[in-house]
Every structure is written in structure tokens, then in C-alpha cells.
Design a protein around this motif. Structure first.
Motif, PDB file in Angstrom:
ATOM      1  N   PRO A 235     -17.322 -10.461  38.518  1.00 48.85           N
ATOM      2  CA  PRO A 235     -16.306 -10.058  37.527  1.00 48.85           C
ATOM      3  C   PRO A 235     -15.767  -8.650  37.763  1.00 48.85           C
ATOM      4  O   PRO A 235     -16.195  -7.679  37.145  1.00 48.85           O
ATOM      5  CB  PRO A 235     -17.066 -10.153  36.193  1.00 48.85           C
ATOM      6  CG  PRO A 235     -18.500 -10.009  36.553  1.00 48.85           C
ATOM      7  CD  PRO A 235     -18.673 -10.560  37.936  1.00 48.85           C
ATOM      8  N   LEU A 236     -14.801  -8.554  38.673  1.00 46.68           N
ATOM      9  CA  LEU A 236     -14.192  -7.272  39.015  1.00 46.68           C
ATOM     10  C   LEU A 236     -12.920  -7.035  38.230  1.00 46.68           C
ATOM     11  O   LEU A 236     -12.146  -7.963  37.986  1.00 46.68           O
ATOM     12  CB  LEU A 236     -13.844  -7.239  40.511  1.00 46.68           C
ATOM     13  CG  LEU A 236     -14.987  -7.371  41.510  1.00 46.68           C
ATOM     14  CD1 LEU A 236     -14.424  -7.455  42.917  1.00 46.68           C
ATOM     15  CD2 LEU A 236     -15.941  -6.198  41.388  1.00 46.68           C
ATOM     16  N   HIS A 369     -12.350 -12.532  33.326  1.00 53.90           N
ATOM     17  CA  HIS A 369     -12.746 -13.311  32.151  1.00 53.90           C
ATOM     18  C   HIS A 369     -13.462 -14.587  32.588  1.00 53.90           C
ATOM     19  O   HIS A 369     -14.486 -14.971  32.017  1.00 53.90           O
ATOM     20  CB  HIS A 369     -11.513 -13.668  31.325  1.00 53.90           C
ATOM     21  CG  HIS A 369     -10.837 -12.477  30.707  1.00 53.90           C
ATOM     22  ND1 HIS A 369     -10.571 -12.389  29.355  1.00 53.90           N
ATOM     23  CD2 HIS A 369     -10.369 -11.323  31.236  1.00 53.90           C
ATOM     24  CE1 HIS A 369      -9.975 -11.240  29.094  1.00 53.90           C
ATOM     25  NE2 HIS A 369      -9.836 -10.588  30.220  1.00 53.90           N
ATOM     26  N   ILE A 370     -12.899 -15.261  33.590  1.00 51.94           N
ATOM     27  CA  ILE A 370     -13.478 -16.515  34.077  1.00 51.94           C
ATOM     28  C   ILE A 370     -14.890 -16.283  34.612  1.00 51.94           C
ATOM     29  O   ILE A 370     -15.820 -17.045  34.316  1.00 51.94           O
ATOM     30  CB  ILE A 370     -12.581 -17.119  35.174  1.00 51.94           C
ATOM     31  CG1 ILE A 370     -11.253 -17.611  34.567  1.00 51.94           C
ATOM     32  CG2 ILE A 370     -13.285 -18.264  35.897  1.00 51.94           C
ATOM     33  CD1 ILE A 370     -10.197 -17.931  35.607  1.00 51.94           C
ATOM     34  N   SER A 374     -18.493 -17.851  33.293  1.00 56.38           N
ATOM     35  CA  SER A 374     -19.249 -18.641  34.252  1.00 56.38           C
ATOM     36  C   SER A 374     -20.692 -18.152  34.342  1.00 56.38           C
ATOM     37  O   SER A 374     -21.633 -18.946  34.349  1.00 56.38           O
ATOM     38  CB  SER A 374     -18.585 -18.568  35.632  1.00 56.38           C
ATOM     39  OG  SER A 374     -19.366 -19.234  36.605  1.00 56.38           O
ATOM     40  N   LEU A 375     -20.883 -16.835  34.374  1.00 54.59           N
ATOM     41  CA  LEU A 375     -22.226 -16.271  34.427  1.00 54.59           C
ATOM     42  C   LEU A 375     -23.016 -16.598  33.166  1.00 54.59           C
ATOM     43  O   LEU A 375     -24.212 -16.909  33.225  1.00 54.59           O
ATOM     44  CB  LEU A 375     -22.147 -14.752  34.632  1.00 54.59           C
ATOM     45  CG  LEU A 375     -21.639 -14.286  35.998  1.00 54.59           C
ATOM     46  CD1 LEU A 375     -21.317 -12.808  35.972  1.00 54.59           C
ATOM     47  CD2 LEU A 375     -22.658 -14.596  37.084  1.00 54.59           C
ATOM     48  N   TYR A 406     -11.760 -23.221  30.309  1.00 53.16           N
ATOM     49  CA  TYR A 406     -11.405 -23.322  31.723  1.00 53.16           C
ATOM     50  C   TYR A 406     -12.641 -23.622  32.556  1.00 53.16           C
ATOM     51  O   TYR A 406     -12.612 -24.467  33.448  1.00 53.16           O
ATOM     52  CB  TYR A 406     -10.743 -22.039  32.247  1.00 53.16           C
ATOM     53  CG  TYR A 406     -10.766 -22.007  33.758  1.00 53.16           C
ATOM     54  CD1 TYR A 406      -9.927 -22.844  34.490  1.00 53.16           C
ATOM     55  CD2 TYR A 406     -11.682 -21.207  34.448  1.00 53.16           C
ATOM     56  CE1 TYR A 406      -9.983 -22.877  35.872  1.00 53.16           C
ATOM     57  CE2 TYR A 406     -11.742 -21.240  35.829  1.00 53.16           C
ATOM     58  CZ  TYR A 406     -10.887 -22.070  36.526  1.00 53.16           C
ATOM     59  OH  TYR A 406     -10.960 -22.103  37.889  1.00 53.16           O
ATOM     60  N   TRP A 407     -13.733 -22.921  32.277  1.00 50.01           N
ATOM     61  CA  TRP A 407     -14.935 -23.125  33.089  1.00 50.01           C
ATOM     62  C   TRP A 407     -15.418 -24.565  32.989  1.00 50.01           C
ATOM     63  O   TRP A 407     -15.746 -25.186  33.995  1.00 50.01           O
ATOM     64  CB  TRP A 407     -16.036 -22.178  32.631  1.00 50.01           C
ATOM     65  CG  TRP A 407     -17.255 -22.230  33.503  1.00 50.01           C
ATOM     66  CD1 TRP A 407     -17.462 -21.568  34.680  1.00 50.01           C
ATOM     67  CD2 TRP A 407     -18.422 -23.024  33.289  1.00 50.01           C
ATOM     68  NE1 TRP A 407     -18.682 -21.890  35.199  1.00 50.01           N
ATOM     69  CE2 TRP A 407     -19.304 -22.770  34.368  1.00 50.01           C
ATOM     70  CE3 TRP A 407     -18.822 -23.905  32.294  1.00 50.01           C
ATOM     71  CZ2 TRP A 407     -20.548 -23.371  34.472  1.00 50.01           C
ATOM     72  CZ3 TRP A 407     -20.067 -24.508  32.396  1.00 50.01           C
ATOM     73  CH2 TRP A 407     -20.909 -24.250  33.471  1.00 50.01           C
ATOM     74  N   VAL A 408     -15.441 -25.114  31.777  1.00 47.55           N
ATOM     75  CA  VAL A 408     -15.887 -26.496  31.597  1.00 47.55           C
ATOM     76  C   VAL A 408     -14.972 -27.446  32.355  1.00 47.55           C
ATOM     77  O   VAL A 408     -15.428 -28.312  33.113  1.00 47.55           O
ATOM     78  CB  VAL A 408     -15.939 -26.868  30.101  1.00 47.55           C
ATOM     79  CG1 VAL A 408     -16.216 -28.358  29.928  1.00 47.55           C
ATOM     80  CG2 VAL A 408     -17.004 -26.051  29.381  1.00 47.55           C
TER      81      VAL A 408
END
Length: 571
Positions: A235-236, A369-370, A374-375, A406-408
Motif C-alpha cells: 500500500p504505497l 485503498h485496495i 486486501s491485507l 472490489y477485493w471480494v
């Protein structure tokens, strides 16, 4: 066309900063932005070093004044000695997103907060009382967001205490949207899908080097692939990605690592987190980065991983030289933003005929954000996520819950492809679905498996093909490999099947909420002596989510006529 086009889209700050303060880099970026918007007649008769900036407020057909004269060099421990430079850089780097009138208002509010508190920890309640006395909820939230953004941009000594109290005050205003939403998951997935298709068709195709036009296109958009693949995992911030050093890769303990441009900070209290600036990376990631470096070395020196000189050479448009910066050794956030915009037009629209509304385009900060969500959903502890994200504190992570969709959808999407390919390798033939889905054409090509066993036992929905009834689950719709359904029955029971899929999604939502709340419990431990059972529970719930995702993807792959717009995408 200038390097930084003045196109303010927002009236208020996001609670998180897209940049972080690093003196040399921030001053370089700020001067370039300032000079660029001055060329566009936004800054009038002012220089960056001046205490008074006059801005052209075109919307009101007047001017706005940004007055920094009240910011004095301070010897207070609560304030940095270069405070004025920090505030100027912060305002400048936000000037492209926030309109002139609103910039003036926010600067005045921040300076008032500074006047009241000197950003001393013991004066935090004075700040909270002042904000709470503002007239409207909207104004209160705008001030809170601006201060949160500033404390995320620069690690003030008061950041932990002030961030905590500002978030607590903000949580009282339930009617106000908490965070800038990501685009709909279908639009992010389309961007990701066609970016990977472009990588396969152009970036990784040796033949692309033989055609100069295609080769130029490859060089322009290779950085977008690196940005997407790297920052959806780590996450940068956009500024951190752009500042990655050219010599960022190194080998240690039989692994490849990447070194990130993060400043180590002193641990001032138990709730401040030490960040990580070295990350182990996969062999594939190493190959992606090292091949890019080799490919672009011939264009000359560059201080950053991404070669701006290669982009200048590759851009086919006559006005490229107008993009030429004072220092071409560095790439900046503004260039990354322009490359993403160009990718939508030149690649998605012109090459793949995919048109996504401009409001639904991903932005440079979307991947951060993604990655954080996810983490979270992989069962990573909140403190470790803070280290990975470069946060000095973790409080703002608790605002990311709304970004899980989005992750799902992405996990389900990728698992559907996996199940499809596994079945294809078994010799199963696919027939094309007639649904008009947002899923790319290749993923629409799903069909019913043939009954290889010859056995058929009727179930409430579908039928079992295993004569020995070796059921791995009590629920055949999970489904197991022996569960099948005929076209006629599917059409008859479509609504019931959709209902079951929605139930599976609700289960995933409930598990996510549990993980989200467990993060709060873990972080509430002042001494950071986290109960090992809490960390174990994080992993257990993360594994349960993975199980539900596999079940959902497997089921949806077996249903050829499912309208995925109703059950796959979360709008």
C-alpha cells in the motif's frame, strides 16, 4: 498541454494524503506544480517564496489570497522548524484537486487550529471544542478531513493524539460520507483485466520491439503495469511509488527485495508504529522491474525507478516537449496521473473498445485503498498493516471497511478464471453464455459439465453424479465437484440460486465485519501485548473468507446462464 493541468474535482480534502512530506522531493514537486499553475494564470504575480499568494478565482471572477505570514519559525518541540515550507508544499500539492476558493478556506482553518493549539498534545480538546462549535456538520467534517490529511502528509509530534480525537469526533456524524469511494468494482476489474491483456499483447511480446509505434506505446504504459502490480500488493502512496530509487532492487537471504523511499521516524510513544522500507518480492515482480530497468537504461540517467526520459522519447504527440520538466531525472505524481488518464483513452478505448465513464476511472491513490483492504482480509494484524502502509498510526485504517467490495469481486473473478481453466484442461467444452455481462467475453464462456460417471441422483437443486456419495460438504450448492444442474432446471430455479449466492456474499460481509472489529480490539491494547488468540482468530476468519470465496466462484462458474450483473457486482 502542461505537466499539471488545473482541473480541481473536489471541494474538500480526502482524509488521507496522496503524498507525504520529504523535504527535497516535496519542494521539487511543489515548485513544478506552482510554476505550472502559474503558467495557466491560476497564480497571479506571486512566487513560491512569497508569504502572500494571489490566486485567480475564475469561478467567482475574482481573486483569493493565501496568506502564510502568520506561520513563524518556531522552537516549540511540537512544531517543526520548517513548518512554513511544509504547509506551502501541502497546499501546493493539493491545489490540483481542490478549487481556489476552498483552498483559501482550508488554509485559514488550519492556521486557526495552529494558532489555538500550537499542535501541542495537551491542547487537543481546545481544538475539538472549536471544531464542534462550527455552524454545520458539513463544515465540521471538512475541517476534520483537512487536518487528518495534513497529519497524514507530515508526521507532527501530535499526530497520534490529534488523529484519534478527530476520528472520534468525525464518527459522530453518521450522515456524512466517510471516505472517497473507489470506482465500482466492475470498472476496476475491467481496468485490471485489459491492463493484463495489454501486458500480454504488447509489453511481454518480443515482436512489439520490431514496430516503432508499438514499441513507443509499450514504453509509455509499462510504468502503469508496474504501478498496478506493485501498489495493489504494497500500500504505497502515489508519491512514494514515484520516488522509488532506480537502484531499489537487492538480494538478501536468498530473496529479492525492493527498498522504498520511506523516512524512518522516532518512536515517541507506545501507539506510534515504526514503518517498513524493505519488502521481499516474488521472482515475477523482480523480473518485471529488472526488465523495465534494462529496457530503459539506454535513455540516460534517471534517479527514479520509472524513467521519465523514456516517456518523453516514446510519446508520439507534438506537444511532448511541453511536458518536459525542469529535472527529467525524476517522475512525479502528476505524470503518473496523466499516464493513467492516457491509458484509458489510448489503450482501453482505442485498442480494446472498452469505454469506462470518466468518473469511474481509477486514480493514483486507488491502489493504496485496495491493498490495505486486501491485507485486512488476508488476516494480517492491524499493526503490521500500518508498517506496510507507512502509517505512523493505524487509526485511519478503520475507515477502509467500505472498500471491501472490489477485493471480494476481484478474488471471485480470478477464481472463476482458475476453475474455468482447470475444467478446460480436463477436456470440458464450453458454450457461450447469452447474458450481456460486464465480465469480459472470455469469462462469459462457461457451460455445464457433462456427466462423466453416468450416475444421477436428484437433489433439491441439481443432481449428484457420485454413486458412492462421497460428499465433502452438507450443502451441495457449495458446490462439490460431483454437483451438476441441467439447463431446464436452472432456468426454473434461477431466482432461488441467486438468493443462495446473495447469502454467500452476506456471509463474506459478516466475516469481514468480524475481522474489522477484531482489528479494533487488537489495536486497543495500549501496551501492544496482543493476545495471541486474537491473531489466531484473524487467520481463522480470513481462511473462512477464502473458503466462502472459493465456494462462490466455483458455483458461479458452473452456472452458464447466470446474470452476473445481479449477483457478481456490488454497485
Amino acid at each position: 498541454m502542461t505537466l499539471y493541468n488545473y482541473e480541481p474535482e473536489n471541494e474538500e480534502f480526502d482524509f488521507q494524503s496522496e503524498e507525504y512530506f520529504s523535504l527535497e522531493q516535496s519542494l521539487r514537486n511543489a515548485h513544478e506544480i506552482f510554476d505550472s499553475i502559474k503558467e495557466q494564470n491560476i497564480v497571479l504575480n506571486s512566487e513560491f517564496k512569497d508569504d502572500i499568494w494571489i490566486l485567480n478565482n475564475k469561478a467567482r471572477k475574482g481573486t483569493a489570497t493565501l496568506d502564510f505570514s502568520s506561520i513563524k519559525n518556531s522552537k516549540l518541540i511540537s512544531l517543526p522548524s520548517n513548518l512554513k515550507v511544509i504547509i506551502k508544499c501541502w497546499i501546493t500539492e493539493n491545489s490540483l484537486r481542490i478549487g481556489v476558493k476552498h483552498l483559501q478556506t482550508y488554509l485559514n482553518k488550519v492556521l486557526k487550529a495552529l494558532e489555538l493549539t500550537d499542535f501541542k498534545k495537551e491542547k487537543v480538546e481546545i481544538l475539538i471544542k472549536w471544531i464542534d462549535n462550527e455552524n454545520t456538520t458539513r463544515v465540521k467534517v471538512k475541517i476534520i478531513n483537512a487536518l487528518l490529511n495534513l497529519f497524514d502528509y507530515y508526521d507532527f509530534d501530535c499526530a497520534v493524539v490529534y488523529t484519534n480525537r478527530l476520528l472520534a469526533l468525525r464518527s459522530k456524524f453518521k450522515s456524512v460520507a466517510n471516505i472517497r469511494p473507489l470506482p465500482p468494482s466492475k470498472d476496476i476489474l475491467l481496468f485490471s483485466y485489459y491492463l493484463e491483456e495489454f501486458a500480454k499483447d504488447v509489453i511481454f511480446d518480443p515482436k512489439s520491439d520490431l514496430d516503432e509505434k508499438i514499441y513507443r506505446t509499450k514504453l509509455i504504459f509499462y510504468p502503469i503495469l508496474i504501478w498496478w502490480r506493485l501498489t495493489t500488493i504494497i500500500p504505497l502512496r502515489p508519491g512514494e511509488f514515484c520516488a522509488i530509487n532506480r537502484e531499489c532492487l537487492f538480494f538478501k537471504d536468498d530473496k529479492w527485495y525492493i527498498r522504498l523511499p520511506r523516512n524512518k521516524i522516532p518512536i515517541r510513544n507506545a501507539r506510534r508504529i515504526q514503518i517498513i522500507d524493505e519488502f521481499a518480492i516474488s521472482e515475477d515482480m523482480y523480473e518485471l522491474l529488472s526488465n523495465y530497468i534494462k529496457e530503459t537504461n539506454k535513455f540516460g540517467r534517471t534517479a527514479t525507478l520509472i524513467s521519465y526520459r523514456s516517456i518523453i522519447w516514446a510519446d508520439p504527440y507534438k506537444d511532448t516537449r511541453k511536458l518536459f520538466k525542469k529535472d527529467p531525472d525524476y517522475i512525479t505524481h502528476g505524470i503518473l496521473y496523466q499516464l493513467i488518464k492516457k491509458f484509458y483513452v489510448e489503450v482501453l478505448e482505442k485498442i480494446y473498445n472498452c469505454n469506462i465513464p470518466k468518473d469511474n476511472h481509477v486514480k493514483p491513490n486507488s491502489t493504496r485503498h485496495i491493498a490495505i483492504v486486501s491485507l485486512m482480509l488476508q488476516g494480517i494484524s492491524p499493526i503490521h498493516i500500518a508498517r506496510l502502509a507507512g502509517h505512523a498510526t493505524v487509526e485511519t485504517q478503520f475507515l477502509y471497511q467500505d472498500h471491501k467490495e472490489y477485493w471480494v469481486d476481484s478474488e471471485v473473478f480470478n477464481l472463476m478464471k482458475k476453475y474455468k481453466y482447470l475444467s478446460a484442461n480436463e477436456g470440458v467444452h464450453y458454450q457461450e453464455s447469452f447474458v450481456n455481462s460486464y465480465v469480459p467475453h472470455e469469462i462469459q464462456q462457461v457451460a455445464l459439465k457433462p456427466n462423466k460417471t453416468g450416475y444421477k441422483s436428484k437433489l433439491k437443486i441439481g443432481f449428484c453424479t457420485d454413486e458412492l456419495q462421497r460428499c465433502p460438504t452438507d450443502d451441495c450448492l457449495n458446490p462439490c465437484e460431483y454437483w451438476l444442474i441441467g439447463i431446464t432446471e436452472y432456468l426454473e430455479k434461477e431466482e432461488e440460486i441467486k438468493k443462495r449466492i446473495h447469502e454467500k456474499r452476506r456471509t463474506i460481509d459478516e466475516l469481514f465485519t468480524f475481522i474489522h472489529n477484531l482489528h479494533r480490539i487488537i489495536f486497543s491494547d495500549e501496551q501492544e501485548t496482543t493476545n495471541p488468540n486474537s491473531l489466531l482468530l484473524l487467520k481463522v476468519k480470513a481462511n473462512q473468507i477464502q473458503g466462502e470465496l472459493h465456494s462462490l466462484a466455483n458455483l458461479m462458474t458452473k452456472l452458464p446462464y447466470l446474470d452476473t450483473k445481479e449477483v457478481f457486482w456490488i454497485e
